[in-house]
Design a protein around this motif. Structure first.
Motif, short mmCIF file in Angstrom:
data_model
loop_
_atom_site.label_atom_id
_atom_site.label_comp_id
_atom_site.label_asym_id
_atom_site.label_seq_id
_atom_site.Cartn_x
_atom_site.Cartn_y
_atom_site.Cartn_z
N GLY A 107 0.65 -1.10 0.00
CA GLY A 107 0.09 0.16 -0.13
C GLY A 107 0.65 1.21 -0.02
O GLY A 107 0.40 2.39 0.15
N PHE A 108 2.17 0.99 -0.23
CA PHE A 108 2.97 2.31 -0.22
C PHE A 108 2.74 3.04 -1.53
O PHE A 108 2.90 2.59 -2.64
N PRO A 109 2.22 4.32 -1.63
CA PRO A 109 1.92 4.93 -2.71
C PRO A 109 3.22 5.27 -3.67
O PRO A 109 4.62 5.65 -3.33
N THR A 110 2.91 4.70 -4.83
CA THR A 110 3.89 4.81 -5.92
C THR A 110 4.28 6.13 -6.08
O THR A 110 5.68 6.27 -6.43
N LYS A 157 8.24 13.24 2.97
CA LYS A 157 6.97 12.42 2.91
C LYS A 157 7.17 10.91 2.64
O LYS A 157 6.30 10.30 3.30
N PHE A 158 8.17 10.75 1.97
CA PHE A 158 8.74 9.19 1.92
C PHE A 158 8.92 8.60 3.31
O PHE A 158 8.60 7.58 3.63
N GLU A 159 9.84 9.47 4.08
CA GLU A 159 10.28 9.02 5.39
C GLU A 159 9.10 8.81 6.37
O GLU A 159 9.26 7.90 7.17
N ARG A 160 8.20 9.67 6.59
CA ARG A 160 6.87 9.33 7.17
C ARG A 160 6.28 8.36 6.95
O ARG A 160 5.93 7.52 7.81
N LYS A 161 6.05 8.15 5.49
CA LYS A 161 5.15 6.91 5.30
C LYS A 161 5.93 5.47 5.57
O LYS A 161 5.53 4.44 5.87
N MET A 162 7.24 5.55 5.07
CA MET A 162 8.18 4.42 5.43
C MET A 162 7.84 4.23 7.03
O MET A 162 8.11 2.83 7.48
N LYS A 202 4.35 -1.46 10.96
CA LYS A 202 3.65 -2.59 10.79
C LYS A 202 4.43 -3.88 10.69
O LYS A 202 4.10 -5.05 11.24
N LEU A 203 5.47 -3.63 9.98
CA LEU A 203 6.30 -4.99 9.67
C LEU A 203 7.03 -5.45 11.00
O LEU A 203 7.07 -6.60 11.32
N ILE A 204 7.48 -4.48 11.90
CA ILE A 204 8.21 -5.10 13.13
C ILE A 204 7.27 -5.34 14.14
O ILE A 204 7.73 -6.42 14.89
N GLU A 205 6.20 -5.08 13.98
CA GLU A 205 4.98 -5.49 15.04
C GLU A 205 4.68 -6.99 14.61
O GLU A 205 4.68 -7.71 15.40
#
Length: 353
Positions: A89-92, A167-172, A178-181
């Motif tokens: 779901g990461f915006p292209t 913007k990229f850093e915030r979304k990342m 989510k992944l580390i959870e």
């Protein structure tokens, strides 16, 4: 055959590897040449084993249900320490804008690059080249780094880079959480507590690997495991990343829209080796440059990491001592990359009897 004894421009005048290559370099300078026993084995990652072709990394869709996703991530962490995620779901558009901004940065003259990252002590950017490595063999790359903290001034980011990067850093950061959870959930740990601790320190690097006239003599990035907890990597379409598994180097094939997730040393220490950090490296090629974006997540420098009691018993004796992350970080940054030797700093095997 290239003659390595030919005159090389004085290092003091060459402040980036890209600058050196753009001048028409036809051979690998001595500072980048690996000893014969360290050079790339061009047959190590593509030769069939027992009739089967090279293994491929686990590819995990984040659209799956929680239990299925948790199981797949746990298995990938236990068996590989690295996997690719799709359907994240990461915006292209955010990826595209960042690629364009980073490509523009690396296209600039070296003087301009250095000026952009030298706006004062509070700038969050830094730039370095493998050419500056001392007392060791240099890696074949240039790197722009982003290291925000309370004392940095984000307004010092170049205007063409500021918005795409932030913007990229915030979304990342959201994706990393989510992944580390899911990683901690697969271990039946409190994912909320541990994911918060292991994403407190956040840094990014933007790597440019120029084409190399003699790829068998050097590496884009030396073999190592990452110092922190988890790394999320975005790579372009050019092959080069490899991961070590069962003493074999496996190519990590570029996959459109996928992110690569690597387990770092702090997770290996925390789980007492149940989830091992991924040893990886980058090879070079003769024809085209390669670029990647690496997002590193780790505990704060004041946090202490040690094996949890859940992973220590008679069959699984404690492997690592209690270590403050700032000490582990300082040790790792003070020496050349060399496989998974950073873990020796926390290993109980090195303590006196």
């Amino acid at each position: 055959m290239a003659t390595h004894s030919a005159a090389v421009p004085a290092p003091i005048k060459i402040r980036s590897l890209k600058e050196l290559v753009d001048c028409g370099l036809q051979y690998v300078p001595q500072t980048y040449i690996r000893p014969p026993h360290e050079r790339v084995d061009t047959t190590s990652s593509s030769v069939p084993v027992n009739g089967s072709f090279t293994e491929k990394l686990p590819i995990i869709s984040l659209r799956q249900s929680g239990n299925q996703l948790r199981q797949q991530i746990g298995l990938a962490c236990k068996e590989w320490g690295i996997f690719q995620v799709i359907d994240h779901g990461f915006p292209t558009i955010l990826k595209t804008e960042l690629w364009e901004a980073i490509s523009h940065f690396f296209s600039l003259p070296t003087d301009v690059k250095i000026e952009l990252v030298s706006q004062g002590p509070s700038t969050p950017l830094f730039f370095f080249s493998g050419l500056y490595a001392q007392d060791t063999v240099s890696d074949w790359k240039d790197t722009l780094g982003f290291r925000p903290n309370r004392s940095t001034n984000l307004n010092l980011l170049p205007s063409f880079l500021r918005e795409p990067l932030l913007k990229f850093e915030r979304k990342m950061g959201v994706l990393a959480q989510k992944l580390i959870e899911m990683v901690f959930s697969s271990l039946r740990l409190d994912e909320n507590i541990f994911s918060e601790i292991h994403t407190r320190r956040r840094t990014m690097t933007f790597n440019y690997y120029p084409a190399c006239p003699e790829p068998n003599l050097t590496y884009g990035l030396s073999s190592h495991s990452d110092i922190g907890s988890i790394t999320i990597l975005m790579q372009d379409a050019v092959k080069g990343l490899q991961v070590k598994r069962e003493e074999r180097w496996i190519d990590v094939e570029p996959m459109k829209d996928a992110f690569i997730v690597l387990i770092g040393d702090q997770i290996e220490i925390l789980t007492n080796g149940q989830y091992e950090s991924a040893e990886h490296r980058v090879t070079t090629n003769k024809t085209v440059p390669r670029m990647s974006v690496a997002c590193f997540f780790a505990p704060s420098e004041e946090d202490v990491v040690q094996p949890l009691k859940e992973f220590v018993d008679a069959k699984h004796p404690r492997l690592y001592k209690e270590t403050k992350f700032c000490d582990y970080l300082r040790n790792g940054l003070s020496k050349p990359l060399c496989g998974k030797t950073n873990l020796e700093f926390s290993s109980l095997k090195l303590l006196p009897a």
